[in-house]
Design a protein around this motif. Structure first.
Motif, short mmCIF file in Angstrom:
data_model
loop_
_atom_site.label_atom_id
_atom_site.label_comp_id
_atom_site.label_asym_id
_atom_site.label_seq_id
_atom_site.Cartn_x
_atom_site.Cartn_y
_atom_site.Cartn_z
N HIS A 166 -27.69 -35.85 -94.97
CA HIS A 166 -27.77 -35.38 -93.53
C HIS A 166 -29.01 -34.39 -93.21
N LYS A 205 -28.50 -41.41 -91.81
CA LYS A 205 -27.20 -41.53 -91.35
C LYS A 205 -26.41 -42.29 -92.35
N PRO A 258 -20.93 -34.25 -93.43
CA PRO A 258 -21.40 -34.70 -92.22
C PRO A 258 -21.59 -36.21 -92.62
N SER A 315 -21.76 -40.15 -90.03
CA SER A 315 -22.00 -40.78 -88.84
C SER A 315 -20.89 -41.78 -88.65
N PRO A 332 -17.03 -32.41 -89.22
CA PRO A 332 -18.12 -31.33 -88.56
C PRO A 332 -18.87 -31.84 -87.38
N GLN A 333 -18.84 -33.01 -87.40
CA GLN A 333 -19.71 -34.05 -86.26
C GLN A 333 -18.85 -35.05 -85.93
N LYS A 334 -18.92 -35.59 -84.59
CA LYS A 334 -18.21 -36.88 -84.32
C LYS A 334 -18.58 -38.15 -85.19
N THR A 389 -13.84 -43.27 -81.93
CA THR A 389 -14.56 -42.17 -82.26
C THR A 389 -13.81 -41.03 -82.61
#
Length: 292
Positions: A159, A164, A194, A196, A242-244, A261
């Motif tokens: 990250h 990704k 993290p 993707s 922590p992120q989508k 998602t």
């Protein structure tokens, strides 16, 4: 002519893209659930040999914009070697927008963040990464070669470097005996690192690998499709990343295909799992249509 070394594997998303074998086999190649590269010894292919294949492929597919580097974990290549390969690809494919590869936690941990940033600047943009499970006892049983802390560190390095990551989790890998621990600790890992993309697939042991897989378990009871969906539901209900994350369970092994998602579509995905569980077998992909 490209003389591929078979068996040849690539992620489903790479089906229409250029495949270039920068290495043969897998540098770890000890995971008990995996039979993909057991017939191969890990080998780094000479850069000049690969360069000739790049020339052939670029002449044949001049407009290609995505390249997947095989075999099992091309990120095991020395940084200088891989950086040179990325330069050749950029020079040969004018429209190149993505270079991807399989990678292990070991691969990321063997490189500094600065080295990974160099590779990202050279065009490496996506790594396919097998989590399988977040439970340390199971990771030891399947001979993954790393623990949960190693994987979290590896994902943070990727990250930070801007690469990704598309991660996979194997539902059912702990059997009935470890089903709770498997999903509980996998949730902790996903929420701490993290990524993707995240995909789930179902455990599938090819002929010849079952004995080796079962050997480290003091009893292993495979999960039914309904129990697999219970694991899927548990996983989805507790993920707070922590992120989508773009989520998929559309691998050929899955009894139920899902897409969405996280966390935006969490409620819908759980409803789809509940619906399938209520209907039962009729809502699931027939066994004869599944593969690995």
């Amino acid at each position: 002519m490209i003389n591929y070394s078979f068996p040849l594997y690539r992620p489903p998303a790479e089906a229409e893209n250029i495949i270039l074998q920068a290495t043969l086999g897998c540098s770890h190649n000890r995971c008990t659930y995996c039979s993909m590269y057991k017939s191969k010894r890990f080998t780094i292919r000479p850069i000049e040999e690969v360069k000739k294949e790049i020339e052939i492929l670029s002449n044949r597919y001049p407009d290609a914009n995505k390249v997947f580097l095989g075999d099992g974990d091309a990120l095991a290549l020395p940084t200088e070697h891989l950086a040179k390969l990325l330069r050749l690809l950029k020079e040969s494919f004018p429209r190149l927008s993505r270079v991807s590869l399989y990678a292990t936690a070991q691969n990321f941990l063997e490189k500094s963040v600065d080295e990974l940033k160099e590779l990202r600047a050279g065009g490496l943009s996506l790594a396919y990464f097998g989590i399988e499970t977040g439970n340390d006892e199971l990771l030891d049983k399947i001979d993954k070669g790393v623990n949960t802390a190693d994987m979290i560190e590896a994902l943070h390095r990727a990250h930070e470097a801007g690469i990704k990551v598309s991660s996979t989790v194997i539902l059912g890998i702990g059997g009935l005996e470890y089903t709770h621990e498997h999903i509980r600790d996998t949730i902790k890992l996903i929420n701490a690192a993290p990524m993707s993309y995240l995909s789930t697939l179902q455990l599938g042991l090819e002929e010849g690998s079952e004995e080796r897989f079962h050997r480290s378990f003091n009893g292993f009871t495979p999960l039914s499709d309904l129990q697999i969906l219970q694991e899927q539901r548990y996983l989805l209900s507790e993920i707070n990343p922590p992120q989508k994350i773009i989520f998929r369970s559309n691998h050929a092994s899955n009894a139920l295909h899902l897409a969405g998602t996280l966390p935006k579509d969490t409620s819908r995905l759980i409803n789809e799992v509940d619906h399938a569980m209520n209907i039962g077998e009729g809502a699931m992909i027939p066994q004869w249509m599944r593969g690995f």
